[in-house]
Motif scaffolding. Structure first.
Motif, PDB file in Angstrom:
ATOM      1  N   ILE A  24     -62.351   6.693  55.417  1.00 11.89           N
ATOM      2  CA  ILE A  24     -64.551   6.732  55.220  1.00 11.89           C
ATOM      3  C   ILE A  24     -64.551   5.714  55.079  1.00 11.89           C
ATOM      4  O   ILE A  24     -65.365   5.500  56.037  1.00 11.89           O
ATOM      5  CB  ILE A  24     -64.079   7.560  53.866  1.00 11.89           C
ATOM      6  N   ILE A  25     -64.539   4.328  55.292  1.00  9.95           N
ATOM      7  CA  ILE A  25     -65.245   2.715  55.490  1.00  9.95           C
ATOM      8  C   ILE A  25     -65.394   2.903  56.965  1.00  9.95           C
ATOM      9  O   ILE A  25     -66.380   1.804  56.173  1.00  9.95           O
ATOM     10  CB  ILE A  25     -64.098   1.722  54.950  1.00  9.95           C
ATOM     11  N   PRO A  26     -65.288   3.410  57.456  1.00 13.72           N
ATOM     12  CA  PRO A  26     -65.206   2.796  59.016  1.00 13.72           C
ATOM     13  C   PRO A  26     -67.000   3.462  59.366  1.00 13.72           C
ATOM     14  O   PRO A  26     -67.602   2.949  60.077  1.00 13.72           O
ATOM     15  CB  PRO A  26     -64.599   3.159  60.217  1.00 13.72           C
ATOM     16  N   PHE A  27     -67.253   4.431  58.628  1.00 14.23           N
ATOM     17  CA  PHE A  27     -68.511   5.455  58.494  1.00 14.23           C
ATOM     18  C   PHE A  27     -69.755   4.166  57.857  1.00 14.23           C
ATOM     19  O   PHE A  27     -70.928   5.270  58.336  1.00 14.23           O
ATOM     20  CB  PHE A  27     -68.365   6.744  58.035  1.00 14.23           C
ATOM     21  N   PHE A  28     -70.075   3.605  56.979  1.00 18.35           N
ATOM     22  CA  PHE A  28     -70.524   3.162  56.339  1.00 18.35           C
ATOM     23  C   PHE A  28     -70.418   1.315  56.463  1.00 18.35           C
ATOM     24  O   PHE A  28     -71.709   0.934  55.811  1.00 18.35           O
ATOM     25  CB  PHE A  28     -70.094   3.391  54.693  1.00 18.35           C
ATOM     26  N   LYS A  29     -70.315   1.334  57.218  1.00 17.97           N
ATOM     27  CA  LYS A  29     -70.654  -0.428  58.129  1.00 17.97           C
ATOM     28  C   LYS A  29     -71.806  -0.432  58.749  1.00 17.97           C
ATOM     29  O   LYS A  29     -72.160   0.243  59.377  1.00 17.97           O
ATOM     30  CB  LYS A  29     -69.121  -0.672  58.175  1.00 17.97           C
ATOM     31  N   ASP A  30     -71.963  -1.322  59.204  1.00 13.59           N
ATOM     32  CA  ASP A  30     -72.641  -1.991  59.694  1.00 13.59           C
ATOM     33  C   ASP A  30     -72.424  -1.741  60.800  1.00 13.59           C
ATOM     34  O   ASP A  30     -70.995  -2.968  61.182  1.00 13.59           O
ATOM     35  CB  ASP A  30     -73.355  -3.214  59.060  1.00 13.59           C
ATOM     36  N   GLU A  31     -72.361  -1.162  62.371  1.00 14.16           N
ATOM     37  CA  GLU A  31     -72.579  -1.646  63.641  1.00 14.16           C
ATOM     38  C   GLU A  31     -72.852  -2.070  65.230  1.00 14.16           C
ATOM     39  O   GLU A  31     -72.960  -2.139  65.824  1.00 14.16           O
ATOM     40  CB  GLU A  31     -71.892  -0.428  63.623  1.00 14.16           C
TER      41      GLU A  31
END
Length: 123
Positions: A24-31
């Motif tokens: 789940i964490i990649p969906f909430f990171k600044d990209e």
């Protein structure tokens, strides 16, 4: 025996939560970095796809699968898209070169000023 099952349930719960966190964490990171990288790869891939399509159009025209009017229309359309991408690439490259050149000139000016102040300070 009951202690082993409680410990195994706790370890299983920790393992599942850890896996869930990693998914789940990649969906909430600044990209922003990934978007920039993706954009440059996308432009290259788009350019390559357009050039490939141009080759295919020419091949189909030579095989007489396309009429001359369709061939000219499609060729003009895809060539204009390729030209736009190439102009965009050239503009971005020129901006990067201009920034590098400006930084180099500023460094040379600062070095020159420092040399003059050293010579002037000794008199």
């Amino acid at each position: 025996m009951e202690d082993i099952s409680i410990i195994s349930m706790l370890l299983t719960a920790v393992f599942v939560l850890g896996c869930l966190y990693l998914v789940i964490i990649p969906f909430f990171k600044d990209e922003t970095f990934l978007d920039h990288t993706r954009k440059s790869h996308t432009n290259g891939a788009t350019k390559e796809a357009l050039l490939t399509t141009l080759n295919e159009i020419e091949f189909e025209y030579k095989m007489e699968k396309l009429s001359e009017s369709d061939y000219r229309q499609l060729k003009k359309q895809y060539e204009s898209q390729v030209a736009k991408l190439m102009r965009d690439e050239e503009t971005s490259t020129e901006k990067a070169i201009d920034r590098d050149l400006l930084a180099e000139v500023e460094r040379e000016i600062e070095a020159s000023i420092q040399q003059k102040s050293k010579k002037g300070g000794g008199k």
